[in-house]
Design a protein around this motif. Sequence first.
Motif, PDB file in Angstrom:
ATOM      1  N   PRO A 281       0.923   5.599  -1.769  1.00  0.00           N
ATOM      2  CA  PRO A 281      -0.244   4.714  -1.793  1.00  0.00           C
ATOM      3  C   PRO A 281      -1.407   5.204  -0.934  1.00  0.00           C
ATOM      4  O   PRO A 281      -2.566   4.961  -1.259  1.00  0.00           O
ATOM      5  CB  PRO A 281       0.317   3.384  -1.281  1.00  0.00           C
ATOM      6  CG  PRO A 281       1.743   3.417  -1.701  1.00  0.00           C
ATOM      7  CD  PRO A 281       2.172   4.841  -1.545  1.00  0.00           C
ATOM      8  N   GLY A 282      -1.112   5.891   0.165  1.00  0.00           N
ATOM      9  CA  GLY A 282      -2.186   6.378   1.033  1.00  0.00           C
ATOM     10  C   GLY A 282      -2.846   7.639   0.537  1.00  0.00           C
ATOM     11  O   GLY A 282      -3.786   8.141   1.169  1.00  0.00           O
ATOM     12  N   GLY A 283      -2.361   8.197  -0.574  1.00  0.00           N
ATOM     13  CA  GLY A 283      -2.965   9.405  -1.135  1.00  0.00           C
ATOM     14  C   GLY A 283      -2.173  10.670  -0.874  1.00  0.00           C
ATOM     15  O   GLY A 283      -2.469  11.721  -1.456  1.00  0.00           O
ATOM     16  N   THR A 284      -1.177  10.612   0.000  1.00  0.00           N
ATOM     17  CA  THR A 284      -0.350  11.784   0.269  1.00  0.00           C
ATOM     18  C   THR A 284       0.437  12.153  -0.987  1.00  0.00           C
ATOM     19  O   THR A 284       1.008  11.291  -1.656  1.00  0.00           O
ATOM     20  CB  THR A 284       0.632  11.500   1.419  1.00  0.00           C
ATOM     21  OG1 THR A 284      -0.119  11.203   2.597  1.00  0.00           O
ATOM     22  CG2 THR A 284       1.539  12.691   1.676  1.00  0.00           C
ATOM     23  N   VAL A 285       0.482  13.445  -1.302  1.00  0.00           N
ATOM     24  CA  VAL A 285       1.214  13.923  -2.469  1.00  0.00           C
ATOM     25  C   VAL A 285       2.419  14.732  -2.004  1.00  0.00           C
ATOM     26  O   VAL A 285       2.284  15.683  -1.230  1.00  0.00           O
ATOM     27  CB  VAL A 285       0.325  14.783  -3.385  1.00  0.00           C
ATOM     28  CG1 VAL A 285       1.133  15.322  -4.567  1.00  0.00           C
ATOM     29  CG2 VAL A 285      -0.869  13.975  -3.883  1.00  0.00           C
ATOM     30  N   ILE A 286       3.593  14.334  -2.468  1.00  0.00           N
ATOM     31  CA  ILE A 286       4.815  15.080  -2.190  1.00  0.00           C
ATOM     32  C   ILE A 286       5.115  15.912  -3.425  1.00  0.00           C
ATOM     33  O   ILE A 286       5.265  15.375  -4.525  1.00  0.00           O
ATOM     34  CB  ILE A 286       5.989  14.139  -1.874  1.00  0.00           C
ATOM     35  CG1 ILE A 286       5.648  13.266  -0.659  1.00  0.00           C
ATOM     36  CG2 ILE A 286       7.268  14.928  -1.626  1.00  0.00           C
ATOM     37  CD1 ILE A 286       6.726  12.246  -0.332  1.00  0.00           C
TER      38      ILE A 286
END
Length: 374
Positions: A281-286
């Motif tokens: 949700p915060g924009g971090t991409v795994i």
Amino acid sequence: MATRRIDRAATETVCPAFRDDDGVWHVRDLAGGRAVLRDTETVQAGLGVETVAKLPSSFRRPVLYWDGPEHREYRRQTARFFTPRRVDTEYRDLMHRVADREIGVLRAAGRADLSELSFRLAVDVAKAVIGLTESRPGTARRLARFFPEKLGKPGFTSPRGVYWAARILYLWLAIHVRDVRPAVRVRTRRRQDDLISHLLDEGAGAGEILSECITVAAAGMVTTREFICAAAWHLCTDDALLAAYRAGDELARFAILHELARLEPPLAALKRRTTAPVTLPGGTVIAAGERVDVSIAAANLDQAAAPGLTFGDGPHRCPGAHLAIQESDIFLTKLFAIEGVRLIAPPRVAFNDAFGSYSLHDMIVSVDDRTVEA
């Protein structure tokens, strides 16, 4: 409403997701944890999945280790065993009978180890759902030995490793002969409305059914026992909470238990592996191919929802959540209906790092003034 009794060393963090030096992602907030667990492109990691992956391809893996459309279809077909209506109509009377039996043990002795009483309750209820109704006496004892406080590493390069390998093999054989085989024999002749019958219809063999039953025991019976003990610990040591629990109707009691489940999740973390990029949700991409550790203990500090991620989320959300809450409430309501019931001393807390779980030992409750000296 309350503070944790079991210290999981989980604190709120300004960094809800980060990658450690070993390359493992840690997701510690509620929204991020839900995103990972609900993503259909993540698959199970941890919980012994590496060992299961080494089994022959012809061997049917326990459903805990399935992913994708096959897993979702299985969950759809077996959801009927765990619906609130089914729990209420099929298992409520059993829960009352078993709880009365175990409370009777406590009353007769004046004191008892709550972990033993609650484990026998959880085992008997789970046996009805699974279909282990023809077991020989001693199922709870056999399963308790299967899940000791400290589990050694089996192997064949040291005497201790050989001991643990032999012990595990013996316990598998004992549960197969005394619990699973009698049930399979009966249901091979005539199917019943339970999980073993469903597995037989799916073509599972006796060894595969045994593996499924052991997995259910670990995922359901043991965690239910620990939650009942943790909830009782809170109720024994918080007069206001106990008064609210005693005075509440079933819905109010369920709300209290869900809150306690948020505070004291039996599993501290769930592990996943990504097969495609996952955006938090915060924009971090795994990225794909990453190991992800979702910290339930940390995410549950967010009081926005109860019981947080205690029962997981997404495709692998615990199907027995309502079953566990219902049997916990029936047992605890009967326990705390006894005037003067009390905890002799705080339980000893142990942790299993491999599974991120806790266990409460020597949790002696008393209903008789004569037992105070112990």
